[in-house]
Design a protein around this motif. Structure first.
Motif, PDB file in Angstrom:
ATOM      1  N   LEU A  87       0.819  -1.208   0.000  1.00 12.67           N
ATOM      2  CA  LEU A  87       0.000   0.000   0.000  1.00 12.67           C
ATOM      3  C   LEU A  87       0.857   1.264   0.000  1.00 12.67           C
ATOM      4  CD1 LEU A  87      -2.885  -0.999   2.439  1.00 12.67           C
ATOM      5  CD2 LEU A  87      -2.939  -0.886  -0.056  1.00 12.67           C
ATOM      6  N   ARG A  88       1.964   1.250   0.733  1.00 15.96           N
ATOM      7  CA  ARG A  88       2.841   2.423   0.702  1.00 15.96           C
ATOM      8  C   ARG A  88       3.442   2.597  -0.687  1.00 15.96           C
ATOM      9  NH1 ARG A  88       4.521   4.791   5.556  1.00 15.96           N
ATOM     10  NH2 ARG A  88       5.512   6.281   4.146  1.00 15.96           N
ATOM     11  N   GLY A  89       3.805   1.478  -1.327  1.00 15.26           N
ATOM     12  CA  GLY A  89       4.322   1.564  -2.683  1.00 15.26           C
ATOM     13  C   GLY A  89       3.289   2.054  -3.678  1.00 15.26           C
ATOM     14  N   MET A  90       2.011   1.820  -3.399  1.00 16.72           N
ATOM     15  CA  MET A  90       0.934   2.245  -4.296  1.00 16.72           C
ATOM     16  C   MET A  90       0.523   3.690  -4.083  1.00 16.72           C
ATOM     17  SD  MET A  90      -1.547  -1.097  -4.508  1.00 16.72           S
ATOM     18  CE  MET A  90      -0.994  -2.588  -5.376  1.00 16.72           C
ATOM     19  N   GLY A  91       1.210   4.378  -3.191  1.00 15.10           N
ATOM     20  CA  GLY A  91       0.980   5.808  -3.047  1.00 15.10           C
ATOM     21  C   GLY A  91       0.114   6.222  -1.887  1.00 15.10           C
ATOM     22  N   PHE A  92      -0.147   5.334  -0.946  1.00 14.13           N
ATOM     23  CA  PHE A  92      -0.939   5.696   0.235  1.00 14.13           C
ATOM     24  C   PHE A  92       0.013   6.053   1.366  1.00 14.13           C
ATOM     25  CE2 PHE A  92      -3.441   2.632  -2.227  1.00 14.13           C
ATOM     26  CZ  PHE A  92      -4.577   3.393  -2.482  1.00 14.13           C
TER      27      PHE A  92
END
Length: 562
Positions: free
Chosen positions: A394-399
């Motif tokens: 999720l952090r890699g997906m921009g959150f």
């Protein structure tokens, strides 16, 4: 008597005998075309020495039989001169197959600082770029007008499994009863040793709403009339039970079940989860759509608490205009044990998983011939994502770490350890246990299906839904979200085979990892709107059976509908 020649040469009536082969390579004189004798050129010294040797071998062909023996003898003499102390075979080093080992903690350590420094993206505002295009889908389930003909009899079904498997049974039972013009008795919920939930239909769903929504399409009663029960001595075990094969076509019910229904006036089908084919005529699909998306509404008590939790999640997401992310995490002990995957729990994890497998599936994983390959399972995408892996994805997906996360799950395995990194990455994470008070949860806490219904509702109304393992819960949620959000599921469904490779790359940079995750997020967005194919389920793919396509004016295509 001469032999007959089918192809005689000119001037001859019989074939000539072939000339005997030369036994020796000695030069022979011959005649020229002019009839004169013509000698061969004089051999040189090398030819003179070679010809006698070849003549000997040609005349003594038996010598060739000894050639293999001479070769073997020579090899033995050679091997005898080589020291056996010196290794002559190459050393083969086994290499680990990429993606076969759980090394996500090492990747987290590698990219953690860069990830925390890059905390300015807003995935909630930019995630759905393909939601609304030139074509949009809207619900269009029309109720039947007019009364129903006289009933052909009663159908009683046992709905087995957990919350959403029971939901399948209910919708399929409505479809079968309506198609056969039968009266449906409210499905009985079969008690299961795993879910251990004794809830009845009215404990989970609004019974009155269910009956009234279907009144023009299917008759539904909450119990059988006395004269029917007396006919079977008030004992349901005396009622004929049809053992229907899984995924049976609707024609089977018409050809086999209906005649018996007309004769007996009451039939029972148990179990009844996946006993109807996904492919069916429009009349059957209409009844499924009506039951799933309109008639099935959670009970007032479940709805009240679930809507309260949705409101609290939106309050905690005020920085993102009330938008939050819901994650269905399947990292309970039984799921980890069943997957046969190895994580980073060491010997204690091995002992826990062995005990859990024996407790839940006695002998299934220890029978003779059973081979467990954890590495193959991981590369195949069959391992459940850990809380750490969900956080990294999720952090890699921009959150960023200001994103509100709602976690829908059972009891996480080794929660005190495994949840720590996820909470570090998303400190605003909530569950129903943290959002609701103990008093609010008390009426539901010992009922797994009622607790699952609360999770279902909070996930349904999230801006983003993340499914990590599959199963009936996301199967229904994806379709329900498509039904509510213009045909787009607004769901992230990661490619776990690719994730296994990325997580097994501890030297990967944060920039590279983020690029892979954004690409995966974009893929989920592009596949958000999917049309049902022949054998797909309407519960996940409501377009076009339950929804109608609407063309939008060009001027409004750039903006989403309210």
């Amino acid at each position: 008597m001469h032999a007959y020649n089918r192809m005689p040469s000119a001037g001859q009536s019989t074939p000539s005998s072939p000339r005997s082969p030369f036994r020796s390579p000695h030069p022979r004189s011959g005649r020229s075309k002019s009839g004169r004798h013509q000698g061969l050129a004089q051999p040189n010294l090398l030819q003179r020495l070679t010809w006698p040797i070849l003549s000997v071998f040609l005349r003594r062909q038996g010598l060739f039989l000894f050639a293999p023996l001479l070769y073997i003898s020579g090899m033995l003499l050679y091997m005898g001169s080589v020291s056996l102390d010196v290794p002559v075979l190459p050393v083969i080093i086994a290499r680990r197959v990429p993606g076969s080992v759980y090394r996500s903690p090492q990747l987290y350590d590698r990219i953690r600082l860069d990830m925390n420094a890059d905390n300015f993206s807003d995935g909630l505002e930019t995630i759905w770029k393909h939601s609304y295009k030139a074509v949009e889908w809207r619900p269009c389930i029309n109720k039947t007008l007019g009364g129903l003909p006289e009933s052909n009899g009663y159908i009683y079904v046992d709905a087995n499994g957990g919350l959403n498997q029971q939901r399948t049974s209910i919708c399929n039972a409505v479809a079968v009863a309506g198609y056969l013009n039968a009266t449906l008795v409210l499905p009985n919920f079969h008690y299961h040793s795993i879910w251990k939930d004794p809830s009845k239909f009215k404990d989970i769903y609004d019974e009155n709403h269910f009956v009234s929504t279907l009144e023009n399409d299917v008759r539904v009663v909450n119990k059988l009339p006395d004269y029917i029960m007396e006919r079977f001595d008030r004992n349901m075990s005396n009622v004929l039970n049809f053992r229907v094969k899984a995924w049976s076509p609707i024609e089977y019910y018409e050809d086999v079940v209906l005649p018996k229904l007309l004769e007996e006036q009451l039939i029972r089908i148990s179990p009844f989860a996946n006993r109807l084919s996904n492919y069916a005529p429009p009349a059957v699909q209409h009844l499924r759509c009506l039951a799933n998306f309109k008639a099935l509404k959670f009970s007032d008590s479940i709805t009240a608490l679930a809507e309260s939790l949705v409101a609290r999640m939106k309050e905690r997401s005020v920085n993102h205009r009330g938008k939050y992310v819901a994650v269905h995490l399947r990292f309970e002990e039984d799921m980890v044990a069943f997957s046969c995957c190895i994580f980073d729990g060491g010997e204690q994890e091995k002992l826990d998983m062995t005990a859990a497998r024996e407790r839940g599936w006695k002998g299934k994983f220890t029978r003779a011939g059973r081979i467990i390959r954890p590495g193959v399972n991981r590369m195949s995408g069959k391992c459940p994502l850990t809380p750490l892996e969900v956080g990294l994805m999720l952090r890699g997906m921009g959150f960023d770490n200001n994103t509100s996360i709602y976690l829908a799950s059972g009891k996480i395995y080794d929660e005190g350890k495994t949840m720590v990194p996820l909470l570090e990455m998303f400190p605003l994470l909530q569950t129903k246990l943290t959002l609701a008070s103990a008093e609010e949860l008390a009426p539901f806490k010992n009922y797994s299906s009622r607790m699952a219904a609360i999770d279902y509702t909070v996930c349904l109304h999230s801006e983003v839904f993340v499914t990590t393992q599959g199963g009936n819960f996301p199967h229904f949620l994806v379709g329900h979200r498509r039904f509510l959000y213009g045909g787009h599921s607004k769901t992230i469904k990661p490619d776990k085979r690719k994730l296994a490779l990325y997580f097994d790359s501890p030297n990967m940079s944060w920039k590279t990892f983020k690029r892979h995750m954004l690409s995966m997020r974009s893929s989920s967005d592009a596949k958000g709107i999917e049309i049902k194919r022949r054998n797909d389920s309407i519960y996940s793919f409501p377009c076009p059976d339950c929804m109608c396509r609407i063309s939008r004016p060009a001027a409004t295509r750039s903006s989403a509908p309210p």
